[in-house]
Design a protein around this motif. Structure first.
Motif, mmCIF file in Angstrom:
data_model
loop_
_atom_site.group_PDB
_atom_site.id
_atom_site.type_symbol
_atom_site.label_atom_id
_atom_site.label_comp_id
_atom_site.label_asym_id
_atom_site.label_seq_id
_atom_site.Cartn_x
_atom_site.Cartn_y
_atom_site.Cartn_z
ATOM 1 N N THR A 12 -16.467 -4.941 -4.910
ATOM 2 C CA THR A 12 -14.540 -4.895 -5.131
ATOM 3 C C THR A 12 -14.218 -5.574 -3.508
ATOM 4 O O THR A 12 -14.417 -5.255 -2.639
ATOM 5 C CB THR A 12 -14.614 -3.881 -5.297
ATOM 6 N N ARG A 14 -11.482 -4.618 -2.529
ATOM 7 C CA ARG A 14 -10.098 -3.347 -2.018
ATOM 8 C C ARG A 14 -12.084 -3.431 -0.464
ATOM 9 O O ARG A 14 -11.081 -3.262 0.506
ATOM 10 C CB ARG A 14 -9.564 -2.799 -2.304
ATOM 11 N N THR A 18 -10.970 -3.873 3.427
ATOM 12 C CA THR A 18 -11.380 -2.658 4.433
ATOM 13 C C THR A 18 -12.525 -2.743 5.238
ATOM 14 O O THR A 18 -13.182 -2.398 6.464
ATOM 15 C CB THR A 18 -11.219 -1.503 3.367
ATOM 16 N N ALA A 194 -7.973 1.237 4.862
ATOM 17 C CA ALA A 194 -7.785 1.352 2.790
ATOM 18 C C ALA A 194 -6.875 1.534 2.206
ATOM 19 O O ALA A 194 -6.574 0.750 1.279
ATOM 20 C CB ALA A 194 -9.185 2.139 2.628
ATOM 21 N N VAL A 197 -5.430 -1.565 2.263
ATOM 22 C CA VAL A 197 -5.573 -3.182 1.038
ATOM 23 C C VAL A 197 -4.914 -1.888 -0.239
ATOM 24 O O VAL A 197 -4.946 -2.720 -1.227
ATOM 25 C CB VAL A 197 -6.521 -3.141 1.934
ATOM 26 N N ARG A 198 -5.533 -0.370 -0.624
ATOM 27 C CA ARG A 198 -4.757 -1.553 -1.636
ATOM 28 C C ARG A 198 -3.557 -0.778 -2.446
ATOM 29 O O ARG A 198 -3.530 -1.103 -3.674
ATOM 30 C CB ARG A 198 -5.433 0.616 -1.938
ATOM 31 N N TRP A 199 -2.470 -0.321 -1.107
ATOM 32 C CA TRP A 199 -1.222 -0.519 -1.899
ATOM 33 C C TRP A 199 -0.908 -2.068 -2.027
ATOM 34 O O TRP A 199 -0.061 -2.433 -2.659
ATOM 35 C CB TRP A 199 -0.788 -0.092 -0.292
ATOM 36 N N SER A 200 -1.347 -3.435 -1.163
ATOM 37 C CA SER A 200 -1.542 -4.192 -1.041
ATOM 38 C C SER A 200 -1.486 -5.030 -2.722
ATOM 39 O O SER A 200 -1.122 -5.888 -2.148
ATOM 40 C CB SER A 200 -1.947 -4.636 0.682
ATOM 41 N N LEU A 201 -2.377 -5.033 -2.659
ATOM 42 C CA LEU A 201 -3.491 -4.721 -3.823
ATOM 43 C C LEU A 201 -2.850 -4.646 -5.406
ATOM 44 O O LEU A 201 -3.542 -4.547 -6.515
ATOM 45 C CB LEU A 201 -4.591 -4.934 -4.060
ATOM 46 N N ARG A 202 -1.949 -3.689 -5.144
ATOM 47 C CA ARG A 202 -1.728 -2.891 -6.691
ATOM 48 C C ARG A 202 -1.361 -3.946 -7.919
ATOM 49 O O ARG A 202 -1.667 -3.818 -8.437
ATOM 50 C CB ARG A 202 -0.681 -1.328 -6.479
ATOM 51 N N SER A 205 -4.515 -5.517 -9.190
ATOM 52 C CA SER A 205 -4.782 -4.197 -9.936
ATOM 53 C C SER A 205 -4.401 -4.276 -11.537
ATOM 54 O O SER A 205 -4.821 -3.592 -12.442
ATOM 55 C CB SER A 205 -5.407 -2.784 -9.076
#
Length: 492
Positions: A12, A14, A18, A194, A197-202, A205
Motif C-alpha cells: 500500500t 501508506r 511510512t 503512520a 500519512v494516514r491522516w494525509s491520505l484520507r 482513501s
C-alpha cells in the motif's frame, strides 16, 4: 532445497511512505551516530596523545640502569612513578630488544611494577617508529595501548604508553546511548509517521472507496445510480487534484450512462411499439395471400408461386415480429409468472413437437426418474426449449442425433440440448446469443435459416429466471445448456 524467501515489500502507498520515512530517518541516525563515534574517538585519542607528550619519557628513562636486562630485577627499585597516571607503560629497548618494562599500578610498590612481555609484544614494540607520535598497539600481556617512542640519552629507545580502555569505554557508552535514543526515535517516528500519512491520505482513501463502489455497479445496461462523489480536499495538493479529476470523470460517466439508458429506453419502446403495430398488417398480408391461394378459378403458375412466397415470407416476418415483441417485453423487465413448472413434462412436449417438425433427425431424451419442478413462467420456458430444439434442427443435417437432458445438483437444474452435428463456427461462438447473429455459412447446406433471434430469446428467458445460457461446441459435439437456479421437489 527451498529457495530463500524474499523479504515482503509493502504494497500500500501508506505502508510504503511510512517505511520510506523510517528508512530515511534510520539512515540519517546511522550517519549521525557514526560521525559522532568517529569524532569522539578521534578527540579522545588526541587527548591521549597529548597526555603521552606531557608524560614524556620520564617513566622509561628511570629504567636506564647501565644496560641491565629485564631479568635484572635489582633495578626495579629505581622506577620513577611520580606524576604518572595509573596504567602508564614504560619500556626500554636497546638494539631493538626490550631490556626493561614496567606498568604503573594503583597502590603498588614501585619495586613490583615490572611486567613480562610475550615475544609477540616485544616484536611489536621493537618495530615502533621512533618519531614521538602516538600509535595504537595491542599487547597480549596487557591490552590496547597508545604508545610513543623517543630516543634515550644512551642511544636506547624509550617507549611510553597509556591504555586506550577509557577511550573505548567512552566510545562504547556513546554507541549504546546513541543506539537507544535512535531506536526510540525510530519507533516514535514510525508510529507518528503512520498516523500522519494516514491522516494525509484520507482524501485518497475516500476516492478509492468511491471507485470501489463504482466498480461493483452493473454498468452494461439499465439505469445506473452512481454513488456520491468523493470529498474534495485542497486543490493545490496532489490528492486534491486526483479527487477533483476523479469526480469530473464520474460526472462524464454518469452523463454518458444517462444518455445510454435513455437511448435504450427509446429503442426498447420503438421495438415494442413497432412489433406490436406490425403484427396486424403482417397477419393481414398473410391472410390475403392464403385467401388468394384458395381461389378456385384458374391462377397462372407464376402468380401462384408469388402468392406462396408472399405467404411464406409473411409468416416468417410474423415470427420475427413475435420474437422482437417477446425480447422487448423481457428487456423492459416485465414480471414473469412465478409458479411451479413441471420441466420434465415441458421437455416431453417440446421434443414431441420437434420430432414432428424434423422427422429426418433422431431425437433422444435423458430425463431423471422423478419429475423435475422449477419455479418460473411455463410459457417462456417452453419457448426457450423449443428454440434450442429448433436451432438444432435447422442447423444440422438430417440424421443428426439431438439429445435433450435434464440434470439436477445442489446449485439448481441444468437443461442441455446436445447434437452430434458439424458444430458452431468458432468465429461466432462468443456472440452466438446476440440478436441477429448468423454464421458465415450454415451448419449444413440446404438448411432453412432462422430469424437470428431464437438464441437471444433463450438467454433472455434464462436471465429473467436468474439463470444462464452457455455454449460448448466442437465438431461432433455441440451442447447448449440452460442453468436455472432452483429445483424444488414435487412436494413443494
Amino acid at each position: 532445497m527451498k529457495p530463500p524467501r524474499m523479504p515482503r515489500v509493502p504494497r500500500t502507498l501508506r505502508a510504503r511512505l511510512t517505511a520510506g520515512l523510517v528508512l530515511l530517518l534510520a539512515i540519517s541516525c546511522a550517519a549521525v551516530g557514526v560521525a559522532a563515534v568517529v569524532e569522539l574517538r578521534g578527540f579522545l585519542t588526541g587527548r591521549l596523545d597529548q597526555q603521552l607528550h606531557e608524560a614524556g619519557s620520564a617513566l622509561p628513562a628511570s629504567l636506564e640502569h647501565g644496560g641491565r636486562t629485564s631479568n635484572d630485577h635489582d633495578g626495579d627499585e629505581h622506577v620513577d612513578t611520580r606524576r604518572q597516571a595509573t596504567g602508564t607503560l614504560g619500556v626500554r629497548l636497546v638494539d631493538g630488544s626490550v631490556t626493561s618494562a614496567a606498568v604503573v599500578r594503583a597502590g603498588a610498590d614501585p619495586a613490583g611494577l615490572g611486567v613480562r612481555l610475550s615475544d609477540a609484544d616485544r616484536e611489536t614494540l621493537a618495530h615502533l617508529p621512533v618519531d614521538g607520535r602516538g600509535h595504537t598497539v595491542r599487547l597480549s600481556s596487557l591490552d590496547h595501548y597508545r604508545v610513543a617512542a623517543f630516543t634515550g640519552r644512551d642511544g636506547d629507545v624509550l617507549v611510553t604508553g597509556l591504555p586506550t580502555e577509557p577511550v573505548e569505554a567512552a566510545v562504547h557508552r556513546l554507541e549504546l546511548v546513541a543506539a537507544g535514543v535512535f531506536g526510540i526515535a525510530l519507533a516514535a517516528t514510525g508510529v507518528a509517521g503512520a498516523l500522519w500519512v494516514r491522516w494525509s491520505l484520507r482524501p485518497l482513501s475516500r476516492v478509492a472507496a468511491t471507485a470501489t463502489r463504482v466498480s461493483e455497479l452493473p454498468l452494461a445496461s439499465g439505469e445506473v445510480a452512481l454513488p456520491p462523489r468523493a470529498p474534495e480536499s485542497d486543490p493545490r495538493s496532489e490528492v486534491g487534484q486526483v479527487a477533483s479529476a476523479f469526480n469530473r470523470m464520474l460526472g462524464h460517466v454518469e452523463d454518458a450512462l444517462t444518455r445510454r439508458h435513455a437511448s435504450e429506453e427509446r429503442l426498447r419502446s420503438f421495438s415494442a411499439d413497432a412489433s406490436h403495430e406490425l403484427r396486424t398488417p403482417v397477419a393481414s398480408i398473410r391472410g390475403h395471400a392464403e385467401l388468394a391461394l384458395l381461389h378456385r378459378g384458374p391462377v397462372p403458375a407464376e402468380v401462384r408461386r408469388a402468392l406462396e412466397r408472399i405467404a411464406a415470407e409473411s409468416g416468417r416476418m410474423g415470427d420475427m415480429v413475435e420474437d422482437l415483441l417477446v425480447l422487448a417485453r423481457l428487456d423492459a423487465g416485465r414480471p414473469l409468472e412465478r409458479e411451479p413448472v413441471d420441466l420434465t413434462r415441458l421437455v416431453l412436449d417440446a421434443v414431441t413437437d420437434a420430432r414432428a417438425a424434423g422427422p429426418g433427425h433422431r431425437w433422444a431424451m435423458e430425463l431423471p426418474e422423478e419429475p423435475v419442478t422449477v419455479t418460473g413462467d411455463a410459457h417462456r420456458l417452453h419457448q426457450a426449449v423449443a428454440n434450442l430444439l429448433a436451432n438444432a434442427r435447422l442447423h444440422t443435417p438430417p440424421g443428426t442425433l439431438v439429445t435433450t437432458r435434464i440434470e439436477t445438483d445442489a446449485s439448481g437444474v441444468a437443461l442441455s440440448v446436445r447434437d452430434d452435428g458439424p458444430g458452431v463456427p468458432e468465429e461466432i461462438q462468443d456472440g452466438i446469443f446476440e440478436r441477429f447473429i448468423h454464421g458465415d455459412r450454415p451448419r449444413t447446406a440446404g438448411a432453412g435459416g432462422g430469424t437470428g433471434l431464437g438464441l437471444a430469446i433463450v438467454t433472455a428467458v434464462a436471465e429473467a429466471h436468474g439463470g444462464t445460457a452457455t455454449l460448448r461446441s466442437e465438431p461432433g459435439a455441440t451442447v447448449f445448456t440452460v442453468r436455472l437456479p432452483d429445483a424444488p421437489s414435487p412436494s413443494q
